[in-house]
Design an enzyme around this catalytic site. Sequence first.
Site, PDB file in Angstrom:
ATOM      1  CE  LYS A   1      -4.177  -0.525  -0.776  1.00 32.61           C
ATOM      2  NZ  LYS A   1      -4.645   0.018  -2.038  1.00 32.61           N
TER       3      LYS A   1
ATOM      4  CB  SER B   1      -8.511   0.268  -4.417  1.00 33.04           C
ATOM      5  OG  SER B   1      -8.332   0.161  -3.017  1.00 33.04           O
TER       6      SER B   1
END
Length: 630
Positions: free
Chosen positions: A194, A395
């Site tokens: 991330k 995402s």
Amino acid sequence: MQFAKGAWKFLVAIKDGLVLIAMLLFFAALYGVLSARPNVAAIHEGALLLDLNGVIVEELAQPDLASILTGGNQNNVAEYRLRDVVGAIDASVADDRVKAIVLDLSFFLGGGQTSLSSIGEALARAKTAGKPIYAFANFYSDDAYQLAAHANEIWMDPMGGIVFAGPGGSRLYYKNLIDQLGITAHVYRVGTYKSAVEPYLRADQSPEAKEASEALYAVLWDSWLTEIKKARPDANIEAFAKNPAAMVSAAEGDYKQIAKAQNLVDTIGDRVAFGRHVAEKVGTDETPSPDSFKTIAYKDYVAANPPSSSGSAIGVVTVAGEIVSGEAGPGIAASGRISEQIYKALEAEEIKALVVRVNSPGGSAFASEEIRLALADVKKADIPIVISMGDVAASGGYWVAAAGDHIMAEPDTITGSIGVFAVLPSFEKALGKWGVTADGVQTTPLSGEPDFVGGFSDDLNTVLQSGVENSYQDFLTLVASARGKTPTEVDTIGQGRVWDGGTARQLGLVDSFGGVDDALKEAAKRAELEEGSYHAKYLEADASFGWGMLESLPFAKSDTAPVTGIFSWVAREQKLMFSQALATAQGLMARQDVQALCLECGSMTSASGYDVNLDLFDLLKSYASSPAPR
């Protein structure tokens, strides 16, 4: 008494002035709308002119008053809807009035790689059918050349140039700046890859983020080269791209010499010479115009060739742009608006199947779930759902895609990024330098939290981190359920890592390759509709003039974002305190709920060259409350 009369006259004058200004703005906007309407009757023989003076988008943004007056969108950038461009090119194949297709790319600002490939495929179909294609630009870079490579003749201005940069580049990192300003960035995350939070934690890119980026960029670059080689086999692209400095130096800065020597262009000539050359092929324009050849205006041609509406309807809902809560858009994926479109079609019983076109890096996890739940209701009605991924479906975009019965992507699609994070700021160090401190009593461990002056408590940090971890588990669970995997298996390919479409298919995140047309065929098959017996019905409102356009005015009232979870609550509390202490810091609360957004995906899909490198103000805004699958 005289003072009262004078004051009254002054107030009346102000009122009359405001009314006059409002009327002028209204009629100016009305004129802009009417003058912008396509003129279908104006179509005659000539060249279909694709003067793409802006960006390719999946969905046109809702125009506001400023955009009506300037001819652009909210950022004053002209937008061209992908399906309109492809549709116009395909329609020209069987139209004898269209003698050629002209690409004017001098002011082209680009598009996503997958979108440009779709346009390139349409150009290739027209070229194979015998429609000559001529391209002109002052300067060619990657995106413009991706389209120009499909032309029969590529022209470049003698004063212009050409360069190929390829995907990649630097990002800004703010850790040192944050430290100097005395800002504490509280980061809550799950996911090794991330990287969206790294600019606030590091001064450079982590090895894990670099590994993921290098793998993705390599695939995108190889795919771009393959497309160019197929369209223009004689072009020596790689040699120039790998060593531009040596070639430019050897040519003494003469770009036109390089362009010709490497077979990158066919002709060096200015716009006037190009226009005369095209006029010899399609006819000379009898009326004075910037182009000396007969032209068919793009907007007129799109209006004259609407999509088919015969047969059964397969609904197409578009999820394009950042996913947010509310009713915003089109041009931004507002969950309230999109869900309403889905439910209206469901209640009307007007669709036999549904294609969900996703071109989004994600955004609010709450909003993503709202859209997914609407799609779940479509499933309950035994209506098949096929997902069509565009340039990016990562995402929160993948969160939505998980609702599909079948997921289709392109090899260059950017997807995955299954991970969660949140970033929240506090300013105890910065304010402490100015003698501002905090003290008080608490009735509970969270009384007075979030304390942006005294810093966040350990209890609040634990609550927020646990919320992020729970959001990640929810993400893993819904993907695992949709893809026939275990949460552990999804975690292995998750952790926030971004994948190209080809790798995503191998990993089981995607079922097959294809674009919107392929998705429609798959949906028709699942709905047991015969080929040619269906049409695409786009579930969207027309981007037309309305009161919503007045929201761009400084006195227009905007709705407050809803509280959708603990991070949204934290944001609201911070905003209330900041409004009392620093009115200028309200931008800090820009995003106010749990997020599922892929920051690096946004930089790749920023078709307009909308640069996602943040300035200081953007940095402060990005500290909004967001546990984010990014």
